[in-house]
Design an enzyme around this catalytic site. Structure first.
Site, PDB file in Angstrom:
ATOM      1  N   GLY A 115       8.630   2.860   1.543  1.00  0.00           N
ATOM      2  CA  GLY A 115       9.384   3.811   2.349  1.00  0.00           C
ATOM      3  C   GLY A 115       8.496   4.799   3.081  1.00  0.00           C
TER       4      GLY A 115
ATOM      5  CG  ASP B  87       9.442  13.199   4.715  1.00  0.00           C
ATOM      6  OD1 ASP B  87       9.006  12.339   3.914  1.00  0.00           O
ATOM      7  OD2 ASP B  87       9.066  14.390   4.697  1.00  0.00           O
ATOM      8  N   GLY B  88       9.295   9.575   4.945  1.00  0.00           N
ATOM      9  CA  GLY B  88       8.174   8.676   5.183  1.00  0.00           C
ATOM     10  C   GLY B  88       6.813   9.347   5.101  1.00  0.00           C
TER      11      GLY B  88
ATOM     12  CG  ASP C 265       9.347   1.052  -8.273  1.00  0.00           C
ATOM     13  OD1 ASP C 265       9.934   1.186  -9.356  1.00  0.00           O
ATOM     14  OD2 ASP C 265       9.075   2.010  -7.527  1.00  0.00           O
ATOM     15  CG  ASN C 266       5.808   3.220  -9.413  1.00  0.00           C
ATOM     16  OD1 ASN C 266       5.790   2.836  -8.249  1.00  0.00           O
ATOM     17  ND2 ASN C 266       6.389   4.339  -9.778  1.00  0.00           N
TER      18      ASN C 266
ATOM     19  CG  ASP D 262       3.070   4.017  -6.577  1.00  0.00           C
ATOM     20  OD1 ASP D 262       2.179   3.884  -5.729  1.00  0.00           O
ATOM     21  OD2 ASP D 262       4.274   3.838  -6.333  1.00  0.00           O
TER      22      ASP D 262
HETATM   23  P1  AMP Z   1       7.291   6.386  -5.839  1.00  0.00           P
HETATM   24  O1  AMP Z   1       7.955   7.422  -6.657  1.00  0.00           O
HETATM   25  O2  AMP Z   1       6.161   6.885  -5.004  1.00  0.00           O
HETATM   26  O3  AMP Z   1       6.910   5.179  -6.628  1.00  0.00           O
HETATM   27  O4  AMP Z   1       8.381   5.906  -4.787  1.00  0.00           O
HETATM   28  C1  AMP Z   1       9.590   5.294  -5.141  1.00  0.00           C
HETATM   29  C2  AMP Z   1      10.298   4.811  -3.902  1.00  0.00           C
HETATM   30  O5  AMP Z   1      10.647   5.904  -3.060  1.00  0.00           O
HETATM   31  C3  AMP Z   1       9.469   3.879  -3.024  1.00  0.00           C
HETATM   32  O6  AMP Z   1      10.332   2.939  -2.462  1.00  0.00           O
HETATM   33  C4  AMP Z   1       8.917   4.813  -1.993  1.00  0.00           C
HETATM   34  O7  AMP Z   1       8.570   4.155  -0.805  1.00  0.00           O
HETATM   35  C5  AMP Z   1      10.073   5.756  -1.784  1.00  0.00           C
HETATM   36  N1  AMP Z   1       9.630   7.073  -1.297  1.00  0.00           N
HETATM   37  C6  AMP Z   1       8.978   8.030  -1.982  1.00  0.00           C
HETATM   38  N2  AMP Z   1       8.737   9.097  -1.214  1.00  0.00           N
HETATM   39  C7  AMP Z   1       9.233   8.835   0.007  1.00  0.00           C
HETATM   40  C8  AMP Z   1       9.301   9.548   1.248  1.00  0.00           C
HETATM   41  N3  AMP Z   1       8.799  10.769   1.379  1.00  0.00           N
HETATM   42  N4  AMP Z   1       9.894   8.936   2.282  1.00  0.00           N
HETATM   43  C9  AMP Z   1      10.411   7.709   2.173  1.00  0.00           C
HETATM   44  N5  AMP Z   1      10.390   6.982   1.041  1.00  0.00           N
HETATM   45  C10 AMP Z   1       9.805   7.538  -0.040  1.00  0.00           C
HETATM   46 MG    MG Z   2       6.051   3.522  -6.239  1.00  0.00          MG
END
Ligand code: AMP
Ligand code: MG
Length: 494
Positions: A96, A129-130, A256-257, A266
């Site tokens: 994301g 917000d990506g 996913d991590n 992650d």
């Molecule tokens: P994470 O907690 O980093 O493992 O992220 C879990 C999910 O949330 C993944 O699909 C990420 O791509 C998405 N994600 C985390 N932060 C953002 C963000 N700021 N914008 C878009 N997607 C996010």
């Molecule tokens: Mg992740």
């Protein structure tokens, strides 16, 4: 200014993932940012990857590291994946806020992903917000590079840039992008994504890809997919043992991590123990302690069970046979973890060949540490001195609330150690780090960086690049937090 053509061949990309079926990812370029500035470039890693650090830090290089320019040979994609988050299945997560620029083959002959994290919205962004904030980017940089220096499999950090843009979290924060390097970004969640669609052909293709990329020997096994499952289980068992042995808490062990290659991936609200406390949780979102320090082996097994489920149709013709193959494979996790963990724990107390009674001796130390709020890293580091016949410079006993509890253990230990060959103190120093990214030091570095002062970040990074070396002048980086410095909670900050 460098000619564009020079920058054009900065990376010798060969993009195997982008050649997989289109439904495995989305093609899109990073979103440009306003005013990119290089904060940190990992020159040693750049060199290992055959990349020219000087060109990477030039304006053209920084344009690539910030997503403002897509280098030639790159086929930018956001990967699709699913995942169990805190036990809840989410059929579509995906990158994301990350974009895989492409793959390069390092000097070691291994293929690596070059990924930008924080590079803008993608079809998988959901409500996000990506983008990424500077704090979490530098946190991932510090901790992943420390893990590498500790010798623990991990994704790496090639660069951090600030974007010149703000991101909105609980407050307004400076935006940043991390360039992450990984053996791949295949996750258990990648298998789950395809399986959730009932896409058996896709699961087979991703399994074949995992074998070709990470475990080529499996291809020749009687049942290659069983063999793949065995390998992933073995790598996770070994990885989690390594985490526990340095007091690391991942904090978000969602499927996913969990990387198929066996790398730590992650770094969100991860943390290292100060005092030894098996039930310790730092992550602000882990309210039930699912990912507590001591729970990590159990969770890894749970995650691997989810992987095995996706692979059932590959394992055997009948479901009954497949289930029994999967169960047999999963049953190997606990003994593999236990063997890796106990051997490592015995090495930490200077015992190279494990004899009967050694495991109890090691566990007894941990029990006394827990009962006496002893600092995890410092106790083991000071034990290195306690293993020599000279009076230790700094005693381990003072780390125990009841020092006599340590004395009683030490007497038994010294007796056992007398029967050990080799230079125990020296060997112990190679497995008991003096320095880990202590939460209060990390927080201090990130807080300063957020106000524009990167000096504490750089100093911390350089100390942590040599975690097993005594570093005169930097002893205080080994110190536990004083009561007012203790950090009780960490945040993923996404
Ligand atoms: P994470 O907690 O980093 O493992 O992220 C879990 C999910 O949330 C993944 O699909 C990420 O791509 C998405 N994600 C985390 N932060 C953002 C963000 N700021 N914008 C878009 N997607 C996010
Ligand atoms: Mg992740």
């Amino acid at each position: 200014m460098k000619e564009p053509s020079e920058i054009d061949n900065l990376f010798a990309f060969d993009n195997s993932y982008a050649r997989l079926p289109a439904r495995f990812f989305a093609r899109l370029a990073p979103t440009p940012v306003r005013a990119p500035k290089l904060v940190q470039l990992n020159e040693a890693l750049a060199s290992d990857l055959g990349l020219d650090a000087q060109r990477l830090s030039s304006p053209e290089g920084v344009a690539i590291l910030s997503g403002n320019a897509v280098p030639s040979g790159s086929e930018p994609i956001a990967l699709a994946y699913a995942g169990h988050q805190f036990g809840q299945f989410v059929p579509q997560l995906g990158d994301g806020r990350a974009i895989l620029l492409g793959e390069v083959v390092g000097r070691d002959g291994v293929r690596y992903d070059i990924q930008l994290k924080g590079s803008g919205r993608t079809p998988f962004s959901r409500s996000g917000d990506g983008r990424a904030a500077l704090g979490p980017v530098l946190r991932e940089y510090i901790v992943s590079e420390t893990m590498a220096a500790l010798g623990i499999p991990t994704t790496r950090s090639l660069a951090a840039v600030t974007t010149g843009e703000s991101v909105m979290r609980e407050t307004v924060l400076p935006g940043a992008i991390l360039t992450r390097v990984a053996a791949s970004h295949l996750r258990i969640g990648t298998f789950q994504y395809l399986a959730a669609w009932g896409d058996q052909d896709g699961v087979r293709q991703i399994a074949d890809y995992a074998i070709a990329r990470h475990y080529p020997a499996c291809a020749a096994a009687p049942n290659p997919y069983r063999s793949l499952l065995d390998m992933v289980i073995e790598r996770q068992a070994s990885l989690v043992a390594r985490w526990l042995l340095v007091g690391f808490i991942h904090g978000v062990m969602n499927t996913d991590n969990t990387s198929i290659s066996g790398e730590t991936i992650d770094y969100g609200p991860c943390a290292f123990l100060d005092t030894y406390e098996p039930a310790k949780v730092f992550s602000s979102i882990d309210v039930r302690g699912r990912y507590a320090y001591g729970n990590q082996p159990r969770i890894a097994h749970w995650n691997l069970s989810r992987l095995a489920e996706t692979m059932l149709p590959l394992l055997a013709g009948s479901e009954e046979d497949a289930v029994s193959i999967a169960q047999e494979a999963l049953a190997a996790f606990a003994p593999k973890f236990e063997a890796a963990y106990m051997a490592g724990l015995c090495r930490k107390i200077g015992l190279q060949q494990v004899r009967s009674g050694d495991e109890d001796l090691a566990k007894d130390l941990l029990a006394r540490m827990a009962a006496n709020q002893a600092d995890f890293t410092l106790t083991f580091r000071r034990l290195c001195d306690e293993a020599s016949d000279r009076e230790p410079q700094q005693s381990a006993r003072s780390l125990f609330s009841d020092p006599a509890s340590f004395d009683a253990w030490k007497a038994r230990w010294r007796q056992r150690l007398a029967g050990e060959e080799g230079d125990a103190p020296a060997l112990m120093r190679t497995v008991n780090p003096a320095f880990v990214p202590r939460n209060h030091r990390v927080e201090e570095a990130l807080a300063a960086a957020t106000t524009g002062d990167f000096a504490p970040f750089r100093t911390l990074l350089s100390v942590l690049a040599h975690p097993y070396d005594d570093q005169p002048g930097f002893e205080h980086y080994a110190d536990p937090p004083t009561p007012d410095q203790v950090v009780e909670q960490t945040f993923c900050g996404t």
